[in-house]
Structures are given as C-alpha cells and as structure tokens.
Motif scaffolding. Structure first.
Motif, mmCIF file in Angstrom:
data_model
loop_
_atom_site.group_PDB
_atom_site.id
_atom_site.type_symbol
_atom_site.label_atom_id
_atom_site.label_comp_id
_atom_site.label_asym_id
_atom_site.label_seq_id
_atom_site.Cartn_x
_atom_site.Cartn_y
_atom_site.Cartn_z
ATOM 1 N N UNK A 40 0.810 -1.212 0.000
ATOM 2 C CA UNK A 40 0.000 0.000 0.000
ATOM 3 C C UNK A 40 0.845 1.265 0.000
ATOM 4 N N UNK A 41 1.829 1.325 0.882
ATOM 5 C CA UNK A 41 2.550 2.575 1.114
ATOM 6 C C UNK A 41 3.556 2.913 0.021
ATOM 7 N N UNK A 42 4.268 1.910 -0.483
ATOM 8 C CA UNK A 42 5.322 2.179 -1.474
ATOM 9 C C UNK A 42 4.768 2.849 -2.733
ATOM 10 N N UNK A 43 3.664 2.374 -3.327
ATOM 11 C CA UNK A 43 3.130 3.074 -4.507
ATOM 12 C C UNK A 43 2.713 4.516 -4.220
ATOM 13 N N UNK A 44 2.194 4.765 -3.010
ATOM 14 C CA UNK A 44 1.823 6.142 -2.662
ATOM 15 C C UNK A 44 3.064 7.028 -2.604
ATOM 16 N N UNK A 45 4.129 6.522 -1.982
ATOM 17 C CA UNK A 45 5.369 7.295 -1.874
ATOM 18 C C UNK A 45 5.981 7.554 -3.243
ATOM 19 N N UNK A 46 6.047 6.512 -4.091
ATOM 20 C CA UNK A 46 6.629 6.699 -5.421
ATOM 21 C C UNK A 46 5.761 7.606 -6.285
ATOM 22 N N UNK A 47 4.438 7.580 -6.023
ATOM 23 C CA UNK A 47 3.540 8.458 -6.772
ATOM 24 C C UNK A 47 3.825 9.919 -6.452
ATOM 25 N N UNK A 48 4.059 10.215 -5.183
ATOM 26 C CA UNK A 48 4.344 11.586 -4.796
ATOM 27 C C UNK A 48 5.758 12.016 -5.153
ATOM 28 N N UNK A 49 6.722 11.096 -4.997
ATOM 29 C CA UNK A 49 8.125 11.460 -5.214
ATOM 30 C C UNK A 49 8.514 11.460 -6.684
ATOM 31 N N UNK A 50 8.001 10.478 -7.449
ATOM 32 C CA UNK A 50 8.450 10.293 -8.828
ATOM 33 C C UNK A 50 7.331 10.420 -9.853
ATOM 34 N N UNK A 51 6.090 10.635 -9.377
ATOM 35 C CA UNK A 51 4.978 10.801 -10.307
ATOM 36 C C UNK A 51 4.475 9.514 -10.916
ATOM 37 N N UNK A 52 4.875 8.371 -10.342
ATOM 38 C CA UNK A 52 4.403 7.083 -10.868
ATOM 39 C C UNK A 52 4.149 6.131 -9.701
#
Length: 262
Positions: free
Chosen positions: A239-251
C-alpha cells in the motif's frame, strides 16, 4: 474457554499483533465491496431514508456477526477451513481481475434487487423502504458469514477471531469509507488491495504444509514469528510504497496529477 487463547497471545505477542494487522487488512478490503453493495441497494430511496436504512443494516451486522462468533468456536476445530479460506480469497481476486464492472453493469446492479423474492414480497406488504431493509439484512447475513469465515480461516485463536469480527464491523462502518476515498484519490491502490488478497490467500493455502508435513521447513517457516511479521510488513508496503513513489516520482499517477494536467 478463553484462558488458553489469552495465554497464547501473551506468550506470542508479536505474531498475535501481526495476525491482527492482517485481519484489519482482510476485513477492510472485504468491507469495501460490502459497503459498495449496500450503498447501491439504497440508492433508489429518498435521501433521508438512505441513512436510516443503512443504520438498520449496521445493527443487523452486529447481530449476525455476534451469532457467528458463537459458531466460530466450533469452526476453528476444522483444519481444512484455512485452505478453503485461501481459495475463497483467491477467487475474490480472480473475479476482480477477470472483469472490471462497467457503467452499464453498475446500473443493472441498482435494479437487481427487484429479482429478489424477499424484496418483492416485503415491498408488496410493507413498501419499498422496509423491502430494502429486509434485503440489507439478508446481505448482512451473507457478509457476516463471508467475513467470519475469512477470519476463522486465518487464526484458530478465539480471542483474535472475536477481535477480527469486531474489526469487520468497524471496517464496514468507518474504515471502508476511508478506503473508498483513498482509492478514489489513488486508483492504483485497488490493484494493490487485491494483490494483498492474493498473498493472504496463498498463505492460507500453504497451511496444507503445516497440516500434512508439520516438520517440513516450509511449515516451520510459516509458523515462525518472522513469517507473520514479514507478511504484515509486506502487505503494508504494497500500500505505502506506490503512494510514496507516486508523490516522489509521479508514478503511478494519482488523481491530483490528473486534475493538474487538465
């Protein structure tokens, strides 16, 4: 009756906490579909009656799940519930990935209750509101059996089972709404949620090793504290990793990025 289960929790606090964490995830994910179905069932009622009908539905959930707890002490005696529960979770994931519901199907689901004999009979006798309430209570019974079955399949500790059932009631009332909002903002979390369902389903299937080959290294690993804690960490990370990568890297893309692009 509860003393041995309490002693087990006190002797193994970390695995017990990990099991509760997994139960929170399972119950929350299952409750999303439950809440969506109930919301669809009351969608044709006047706005003031929708809340009232759902309130009756929550009361029914308490009653039916309390009754299911009584039977849980008998169900935990059957070892085969774990692999069956695993197959059930895998089927949920398969059914989700097999075919996404379309707008037309959602519309069709709105009038699906007209096909219910209970709904038609109650509507003829008491009107549409009470017919909807009757159907909600019937769905509550089905949801209670599903959720309690999933919890019993995951642990044979009666205290943890009661905790899981209580979590399921709270999830249906509170957590599911937060999950729906979160998945609306981060649509990719729906896929992550069902990936977790797959992982938990496979974990339950592997319990066959524990039953038939208790000395096998796989069985010893599955029964270890590291396995329970690792599973909880993995499910939370999905759950958390995709949210973090979405905010940090836009994906992957999230809803805010779509609005900004427009």
């Amino acid at each position: 009756m509860f003393l041995p289960h309490l002693q087990d929790i006190l002797a193994h606090p970390l695995p017990s906490l990990a099991i509760v964490g997994n139960l929170v995830i399972i119950e929350s994910l299952l409750s999303i579909d439950n809440a969506a179905v109930l919301a669809t069932m009351v969608s044709d009622l006047p706005r003031d009656q929708r809340v009232k009908a759902l309130r009756y539905g929550i009361f029914g959930a308490y009653v039916f799940r309390a009754l299911c707890i009584v039977f849980a002490s008998f169900l935990i005696q059957f070892w085969f519930l774990k692999p069956i529960g695993g197959l059930y979770l895998l089927y949920l994931a398969y059914d989700h990935f097999r075919k996404k519901p379309t707008a037309e199907e959602d519309e069709a689901e709105t009038v699906e209750k007209e096909k219910s004999w209970i709904y038609r009979t109650t509507k003829r006798l008491l009107g549409g509101f009470w017919a909807t309430v009757a159907l909600i209570e019937l769905m509550d019974l089905a949801f209670s059996i599903d959720n309690v079955f999933a919890v019993v399949a995951f642990t044979n500790n009666l205290i943890l089972i009661c905790a899981g059932v209580f979590i399921g009631i709270l999830a249906m009332r509170l957590v599911a709404q937060s999950f729906v909002v979160l998945m609306g903002k981060y649509p990719f979390l729906e896929t992550a949620a069902f990936l977790i369902i797959v992982i938990l389903g496979l974990k339950l299937l592997f319990s066959l090793f524990e039953h038939f080959l208790p000395q096998h290294p796989v069985s010893e690993f599955l029964a270890s504290t590291a396995a329970e804690v690792g599973l909880t960490v993995l499910t939370v990370a999905i759950f958390l990793v995709p949210i973090l990568t979405s905010w940090l890297f836009g994906f992957p893309h999230h809803q805010g990025q779509t609005h900004n692009a427009e």
